[in-house]
Motif scaffolding. Sequence first.
Motif, PDB file in Angstrom:
ATOM      1  N   GLY A   1     -38.098   5.836  17.414  1.00 58.33           N
ATOM      2  CA  GLY A   1     -36.893   5.966  18.238  1.00 58.33           C
ATOM      3  C   GLY A   1     -37.176   6.202  19.699  1.00 58.33           C
ATOM      4  O   GLY A   1     -36.394   6.890  20.372  1.00 58.33           O
TER       5      GLY A   1
ATOM      6  N   LEU B   1     -29.683  -0.174  19.200  1.00 61.84           N
ATOM      7  CA  LEU B   1     -29.250   1.189  19.532  1.00 61.84           C
ATOM      8  C   LEU B   1     -30.063   2.170  18.714  1.00 61.84           C
ATOM      9  O   LEU B   1     -30.251   1.991  17.503  1.00 61.84           O
TER      10      LEU B   1
ATOM     11  N   GLN C   1     -31.536  13.516  22.829  1.00 59.38           N
ATOM     12  CA  GLN C   1     -32.718  13.905  22.073  1.00 59.38           C
ATOM     13  C   GLN C   1     -33.438  15.050  22.792  1.00 59.38           C
ATOM     14  O   GLN C   1     -33.353  15.191  24.015  1.00 59.38           O
TER      15      GLN C   1
ATOM     16  N   GLY D   1     -35.415   9.349  16.616  1.00 57.34           N
ATOM     17  CA  GLY D   1     -34.321   8.637  15.956  1.00 57.34           C
ATOM     18  C   GLY D   1     -34.863   7.351  15.356  1.00 57.34           C
ATOM     19  O   GLY D   1     -36.068   7.199  15.154  1.00 57.34           O
TER      20      GLY D   1
ATOM     21  N   ASN E   1     -31.537   5.672  24.806  1.00 59.99           N
ATOM     22  CA  ASN E   1     -30.756   4.442  24.927  1.00 59.99           C
ATOM     23  C   ASN E   1     -30.491   4.097  26.391  1.00 59.99           C
ATOM     24  O   ASN E   1     -30.125   2.958  26.706  1.00 59.99           O
TER      25      ASN E   1
ATOM     26  N   LYS F   1     -30.330   5.616  16.921  1.00 61.26           N
ATOM     27  CA  LYS F   1     -29.434   6.646  16.378  1.00 61.26           C
ATOM     28  C   LYS F   1     -30.239   7.761  15.750  1.00 61.26           C
ATOM     29  O   LYS F   1     -31.367   7.557  15.330  1.00 61.26           O
TER      30      LYS F   1
ATOM     31  N   ASP G   1     -32.035  10.694  26.808  1.00 61.49           N
ATOM     32  CA  ASP G   1     -31.236   9.722  26.075  1.00 61.49           C
ATOM     33  C   ASP G   1     -32.018   8.411  26.112  1.00 61.49           C
ATOM     34  O   ASP G   1     -31.999   7.697  27.118  1.00 61.49           O
TER      35      ASP G   1
ATOM     36  N   ARG H   1     -23.472  12.951  24.202  1.00 59.11           N
ATOM     37  CA  ARG H   1     -23.731  12.505  22.841  1.00 59.11           C
ATOM     38  C   ARG H   1     -25.050  11.755  22.795  1.00 59.11           C
ATOM     39  O   ARG H   1     -25.514  11.216  23.790  1.00 59.11           O
ATOM     40  N   ASN H   2     -25.639  11.712  21.601  1.00 57.87           N
ATOM     41  CA  ASN H   2     -26.872  10.974  21.364  1.00 57.87           C
ATOM     42  C   ASN H   2     -28.015  11.467  22.250  1.00 57.87           C
ATOM     43  O   ASN H   2     -28.823  10.671  22.746  1.00 57.87           O
TER      44      ASN H   2
END
Length: 221
Positions: free
Chosen positions: A203, A219, A74, A156, A123, A221, A121, A71-72
């Motif tokens: 992002g 975070l 890019q 993001g 994050n 998103k 990712d 998930r999340n």
Amino acid sequence: MNRKDFFRKGLAKAFSVMEEGVDEISETWKAATEDKKSEKPSSQKEETHSKEDLIEVPLPKPQGKKFKGFRNLQLPPGADPTGKRFFSKCTACGDCIYACPYSVLFPVPDDATGKHFPRMDVNLNACMLCDGYPCISSCQTGALKPYKKTETPKFGKAVGIFQHCINSRTGEKTCEACAITCPIPKVVNFKGNKPTFSKDCVGCGQCVSSCPTFPKAILVK
């Protein structure tokens, strides 16, 4: 009585005592075996427990949601926002992965094609927005295209989780790590001691990496 007769009689008496002991052990063993045979097997014994005494163990509830994989994630810098061109041209050669000096990109398996496409990712590991984007320069298929002078990447947008922020604990603007590390001017602004992120945020995740709290107070998103 000579010496030989003395030892002979002594040994004979000792053997007789031993024989008596063996007979007693044999009789005891025989009696115990017969008593054991007369008992019912444990499987045939009557149940003495009532239903109230039994403990009911609840069965595990079936999980309603299935694992949806990563998930999340890019797409790499230079990929089109929808990914249509990227996935049609990317051969999963991995050149962009090896070209990244910060090891931001990593291969992710795709069940439909059996290939491992590069993803990131931010994050977990921020994109450093390198000059010249070596990841884009390494792509020979056109899946990653260079940005124009007026164009910026868009992975993001950073979102603040203020309850995890140091400033929310101290009540003052104690930490400004996100504003200091942000590579885009005027993206991070403070309303009192609370950091906010403008729409110009690309992002990249550098603010997330610099945030000293755990859980992170930012975070993408």
